[in-house]
Design a protein around this motif. Structure first.
Motif, PDB file in Angstrom:
ATOM      1  N   HIS A   6       0.791  -1.223   0.000  1.00 56.75           N
ATOM      2  CA  HIS A   6       0.000   0.000   0.000  1.00 56.75           C
ATOM      3  C   HIS A   6       0.827   1.278   0.000  1.00 56.75           C
ATOM      4  O   HIS A   6       0.275   2.362  -0.169  1.00 56.75           O
ATOM      5  CB  HIS A   6      -0.938   0.004   1.214  1.00 56.75           C
ATOM      6  CG  HIS A   6      -1.767  -1.237   1.318  1.00 56.75           C
ATOM      7  ND1 HIS A   6      -1.386  -2.323   2.081  1.00 56.75           N
ATOM      8  CD2 HIS A   6      -2.931  -1.576   0.713  1.00 56.75           C
ATOM      9  CE1 HIS A   6      -2.295  -3.278   1.970  1.00 56.75           C
ATOM     10  NE2 HIS A   6      -3.227  -2.856   1.149  1.00 56.75           N
ATOM     11  N   ASP A  53      -8.473  11.959   4.314  1.00 58.92           N
ATOM     12  CA  ASP A  53      -8.558  12.355   2.915  1.00 58.92           C
ATOM     13  C   ASP A  53      -7.160  12.586   2.343  1.00 58.92           C
ATOM     14  O   ASP A  53      -6.416  13.433   2.836  1.00 58.92           O
ATOM     15  CB  ASP A  53      -9.384  13.642   2.821  1.00 58.92           C
ATOM     16  CG  ASP A  53      -9.596  14.134   1.402  1.00 58.92           C
ATOM     17  OD1 ASP A  53      -8.966  13.598   0.469  1.00 58.92           O
ATOM     18  OD2 ASP A  53     -10.394  15.082   1.232  1.00 58.92           O
ATOM     19  N   ARG A  94      -2.788   3.549  -5.050  1.00 54.71           N
ATOM     20  CA  ARG A  94      -4.232   3.568  -4.871  1.00 54.71           C
ATOM     21  C   ARG A  94      -4.772   4.975  -4.590  1.00 54.71           C
ATOM     22  O   ARG A  94      -5.836   5.141  -3.981  1.00 54.71           O
ATOM     23  CB  ARG A  94      -4.670   2.614  -3.762  1.00 54.71           C
ATOM     24  CG  ARG A  94      -4.242   1.171  -3.980  1.00 54.71           C
ATOM     25  CD  ARG A  94      -4.850   0.240  -2.975  1.00 54.71           C
ATOM     26  NE  ARG A  94      -4.352  -1.127  -3.161  1.00 54.71           N
ATOM     27  CZ  ARG A  94      -4.976  -2.211  -2.726  1.00 54.71           C
ATOM     28  NH1 ARG A  94      -6.123  -2.098  -2.058  1.00 54.71           N
ATOM     29  NH2 ARG A  94      -4.470  -3.411  -2.930  1.00 54.71           N
ATOM     30  N   MET A 123      -3.668   7.065  -2.508  1.00 60.03           N
ATOM     31  CA  MET A 123      -3.469   7.481  -1.118  1.00 60.03           C
ATOM     32  C   MET A 123      -2.158   8.253  -1.023  1.00 60.03           C
ATOM     33  O   MET A 123      -1.086   7.669  -0.935  1.00 60.03           O
ATOM     34  CB  MET A 123      -3.469   6.273  -0.182  1.00 60.03           C
ATOM     35  CG  MET A 123      -3.558   6.657   1.274  1.00 60.03           C
ATOM     36  SD  MET A 123      -5.015   7.655   1.641  1.00 60.03           S
ATOM     37  CE  MET A 123      -6.326   6.441   1.438  1.00 60.03           C
ATOM     38  N   GLY A 133      -7.241   7.010   4.625  1.00 60.48           N
ATOM     39  CA  GLY A 133      -8.511   6.451   4.193  1.00 60.48           C
ATOM     40  C   GLY A 133      -9.544   6.557   5.298  1.00 60.48           C
ATOM     41  O   GLY A 133      -9.274   7.060   6.391  1.00 60.48           O
ATOM     42  N   SER A 146      -8.958   0.677   7.358  1.00 61.65           N
ATOM     43  CA  SER A 146      -8.030   1.378   6.473  1.00 61.65           C
ATOM     44  C   SER A 146      -6.873   1.993   7.245  1.00 61.65           C
ATOM     45  O   SER A 146      -5.703   1.811   6.886  1.00 61.65           O
ATOM     46  CB  SER A 146      -8.775   2.461   5.682  1.00 61.65           C
ATOM     47  OG  SER A 146      -7.923   3.077   4.739  1.00 61.65           O
ATOM     48  N   TYR A 194      -2.467   1.275   7.088  1.00 64.69           N
ATOM     49  CA  TYR A 194      -1.405   2.270   6.911  1.00 64.69           C
ATOM     50  C   TYR A 194      -0.574   2.451   8.168  1.00 64.69           C
ATOM     51  O   TYR A 194       0.654   2.573   8.091  1.00 64.69           O
ATOM     52  CB  TYR A 194      -2.009   3.595   6.434  1.00 64.69           C
ATOM     53  CG  TYR A 194      -2.501   3.487   5.009  1.00 64.69           C
ATOM     54  CD1 TYR A 194      -1.601   3.457   3.946  1.00 64.69           C
ATOM     55  CD2 TYR A 194      -3.853   3.363   4.730  1.00 64.69           C
ATOM     56  CE1 TYR A 194      -2.045   3.316   2.642  1.00 64.69           C
ATOM     57  CE2 TYR A 194      -4.309   3.220   3.427  1.00 64.69           C
ATOM     58  CZ  TYR A 194      -3.400   3.200   2.387  1.00 64.69           C
ATOM     59  OH  TYR A 194      -3.834   3.052   1.096  1.00 64.69           O
TER      60      TYR A 194
END
Length: 237
Positions: free
Chosen positions: A5, A22, A44, A46, A64, A69, A73
């Motif tokens: 990720h 966000d 993705r 992010m 996220g 989510s 991370y």
């Protein structure tokens, strides 16, 4: 090395990471408050940026929405990139009449329904996620230097955005829950598991009791105090 990720190289992520939900708020915060910023992740969509604040390395990386989510991370930032201080910066809905839209809520503890991804670790134990005290104390001190309302206490990290449980809201309001958001409880739990520091600093964007909401075109200015409080706390504690 990169994770599923996060594509950042080792050394591209600072030990201090601010985490808005966000990714575009991460971009705005980095461009507004950091110097010498560098895009370090966009897997993705992010976004993550690393720069400096008053000479101190900082990464601002999106998390996220929701606890699953932010768990992904936070785990990867800690275990693969060496993050030591993680501060959630985001919005929350107020649940007490004395709290106003645009106020800042600093989460000392975070209540949940017990269905977070970490529930499997604790089984029958009702673990109580809480902030790092040094960060909490430093954030309160930073907030008091600003012309904004600040509230410290218990928040509710919800699994559901469009909830339909007025009975549950009533019980939480009665017991002094300050506001509702969707990530802090899991961030606190992951940080505790790995022995690092975590804090949640949220701007009140709407009110569950008065139904007032912050217009979208005013959010960036109102969120500025929250970002500055988080940055000051990270390097004062």
């Amino acid at each position: 090395m990169p994770t599923p990720h996060i594509s950042a190289a080792i050394g591209d992520i600072a030990e201090t990471v601010l985490m808005p939900g966000d990714p575009y708020r991460a971009k705005w915060a980095a461009e507004t408050y950091l110097d010498d910023i560098k895009l370090v992740n966009e897997v993705r969509g992010m976004l993550g940026f690393t720069g400096t604040y008053k000479g101190n390395p900082v990464t601002i990386h999106g998390s996220g929405m929701g606890m699953p989510s932010i768990s992904i991370y936070a785990n990867e930032l800690i275990t693969e990139y060496g993050a030591k201080t993680l501060i959630r910066i985001g919005s929350c809905g107020a649940m007490q009449h004395h709290i106003k839209v645009r106020d800042v809520v600093i989460a000392m503890t975070a209540t949940t329904m017990g269905t977070t991804p970490s529930a499997g670790f604790f089984k029958e134990i009702n673990y109580a996620p809480c902030a790092n005290y040094g960060l909490l104390e430093a954030a309160v001190a930073a907030a008091r230097q600003k012309d904004t309302g600040v509230h410290v206490g218990n928040i509710y990290s919800s699994d559901i955005f469009y909830a339909e449980r007025p009975d549950l809201d009533e019980v939480m309001i009665r017991h002094g829950i300050l506001g509702v958001e969707m990530e802090a409880a899991e961030l606190y739990t992951v940080a505790a598991r790995h022995g690092v520091r975590a804090l949640g600093v949220m701007t009140v964007s709407d009110h569950l009791l008065t139904h007032e909401a912050l217009p979208s075109d005013q959010r960036e200015k109102s969120f500025g105090d929250m970002v500055e409080i988080a940055l000051e706390a990270a390097f004062a504690a």
